[in-house]
Design a protein around this motif. Sequence first.
Motif, PDB file in Angstrom:
ATOM      1  N   ALA A  46      48.072  28.336  35.856  1.00 17.61           N
ATOM      2  CA  ALA A  46      47.890  26.892  35.667  1.00 17.61           C
ATOM      3  C   ALA A  46      46.675  26.597  34.790  1.00 17.61           C
ATOM      4  O   ALA A  46      46.285  25.431  34.638  1.00 17.61           O
ATOM      5  CB  ALA A  46      47.742  26.211  37.031  1.00 17.61           C
ATOM      6  N   GLY A  47      46.060  27.649  34.267  1.00 16.52           N
ATOM      7  CA  GLY A  47      44.891  27.449  33.399  1.00 16.52           C
ATOM      8  C   GLY A  47      43.603  27.278  34.158  1.00 16.52           C
ATOM      9  O   GLY A  47      42.617  26.787  33.603  1.00 16.52           O
ATOM     10  N   LEU A  48      43.576  27.702  35.411  1.00 15.27           N
ATOM     11  CA  LEU A  48      42.394  27.536  36.260  1.00 15.27           C
ATOM     12  C   LEU A  48      41.884  28.901  36.707  1.00 15.27           C
ATOM     13  O   LEU A  48      42.597  29.904  36.615  1.00 15.27           O
ATOM     14  CB  LEU A  48      42.732  26.686  37.489  1.00 15.27           C
ATOM     15  N   ALA A  49      40.676  28.895  37.225  1.00 16.06           N
ATOM     16  CA  ALA A  49      40.110  30.111  37.806  1.00 16.06           C
ATOM     17  C   ALA A  49      39.388  29.729  39.089  1.00 16.06           C
ATOM     18  O   ALA A  49      38.781  28.651  39.163  1.00 16.06           O
ATOM     19  CB  ALA A  49      39.133  30.761  36.829  1.00 16.06           C
ATOM     20  N   PRO A  50      39.441  30.570  40.095  1.00 15.32           N
ATOM     21  CA  PRO A  50      38.745  30.219  41.341  1.00 15.32           C
ATOM     22  C   PRO A  50      37.234  30.290  41.176  1.00 15.32           C
ATOM     23  O   PRO A  50      36.720  31.168  40.474  1.00 15.32           O
ATOM     24  CB  PRO A  50      39.251  31.273  42.332  1.00 15.32           C
ATOM     25  N   ASP A  51      36.540  29.376  41.828  1.00 17.88           N
ATOM     26  CA  ASP A  51      35.078  29.450  41.885  1.00 17.88           C
ATOM     27  C   ASP A  51      34.641  30.501  42.896  1.00 17.88           C
ATOM     28  O   ASP A  51      33.587  31.111  42.754  1.00 17.88           O
ATOM     29  CB  ASP A  51      34.504  28.075  42.271  1.00 17.88           C
ATOM     30  N   VAL A  52      35.444  30.642  43.929  1.00 16.77           N
ATOM     31  CA  VAL A  52      35.229  31.678  44.939  1.00 16.77           C
ATOM     32  C   VAL A  52      36.558  32.393  45.119  1.00 16.77           C
ATOM     33  O   VAL A  52      37.600  31.748  45.261  1.00 16.77           O
ATOM     34  CB  VAL A  52      34.778  31.064  46.292  1.00 16.77           C
ATOM     35  N   HIS A  53      36.514  33.712  45.093  1.00 21.10           N
ATOM     36  CA  HIS A  53      37.734  34.488  45.309  1.00 21.10           C
ATOM     37  C   HIS A  53      37.445  35.567  46.334  1.00 21.10           C
ATOM     38  O   HIS A  53      36.518  36.366  46.161  1.00 21.10           O
ATOM     39  CB  HIS A  53      38.221  35.127  43.998  1.00 21.10           C
ATOM     40  N   ALA A  54      38.220  35.577  47.398  1.00 21.34           N
ATOM     41  CA  ALA A  54      38.070  36.597  48.435  1.00 21.34           C
ATOM     42  C   ALA A  54      39.396  37.339  48.580  1.00 21.34           C
ATOM     43  O   ALA A  54      40.467  36.727  48.517  1.00 21.34           O
ATOM     44  CB  ALA A  54      37.667  35.950  49.760  1.00 21.34           C
ATOM     45  N   VAL A  55      39.299  38.647  48.753  1.00 21.81           N
ATOM     46  CA  VAL A  55      40.487  39.481  48.948  1.00 21.81           C
ATOM     47  C   VAL A  55      40.313  40.218  50.276  1.00 21.81           C
ATOM     48  O   VAL A  55      39.329  40.950  50.470  1.00 21.81           O
ATOM     49  CB  VAL A  55      40.654  40.482  47.786  1.00 21.81           C
ATOM     50  N   VAL A  56      41.258  40.018  51.169  1.00 19.94           N
ATOM     51  CA  VAL A  56      41.115  40.544  52.525  1.00 19.94           C
ATOM     52  C   VAL A  56      40.988  42.062  52.526  1.00 19.94           C
ATOM     53  O   VAL A  56      40.132  42.628  53.215  1.00 19.94           O
ATOM     54  CB  VAL A  56      42.299  40.085  53.408  1.00 19.94           C
ATOM     55  N   THR A  57      41.802  42.757  51.746  1.00 17.42           N
ATOM     56  CA  THR A  57      41.740  44.223  51.757  1.00 17.42           C
ATOM     57  C   THR A  57      40.419  44.742  51.185  1.00 17.42           C
ATOM     58  O   THR A  57      40.008  45.851  51.514  1.00 17.42           O
ATOM     59  CB  THR A  57      42.934  44.838  50.988  1.00 17.42           C
TER      60      THR A  57
END
Length: 135
Positions: free
Chosen positions: A81-92
Amino acid sequence: MSDCCAPAKNAVILACSGGSNVGQITNEAAKALDQLGQGRFFCGIGIGAGLPKFIETARNATCVAIDGCEVACMRKALENAGLAPDVHAVVTDLGIEKGYHFDLEADQVAEVAGTVAAALEELGTGPAGECGCGG
Ligand code: SF4
């Protein structure tokens, strides 16, 4: 753009909500973060579906993406969608093994929620408004 969802410091929380233990941990963590006032649990599938109002709301908010595993479906939906997360968490990435079961542990959910809350605190963000303009 609607003024009601414009404040930059609003946080929307997007979970991949995938069909595995780690996917469902994202869902539970997002619910917990919302209930703790850390942001608004938002319908990430609307962004994945390319719905303009959902994308616009995310564009004007602090975006938190929580993915269950490194496939990172929620982050990629944002990117599409042309966006990027400000915070990204990955459970693994937190050492929680992916499995195709739904035996979620409360401490796993708390660890993910705590990781996101700490990242939000660093950014100095608060919960999103209640305008309801984007779903
Ligand atoms: S990020 Fe991983 S757990 Fe989440 S929906 Fe995608 S494949 Fe499933």
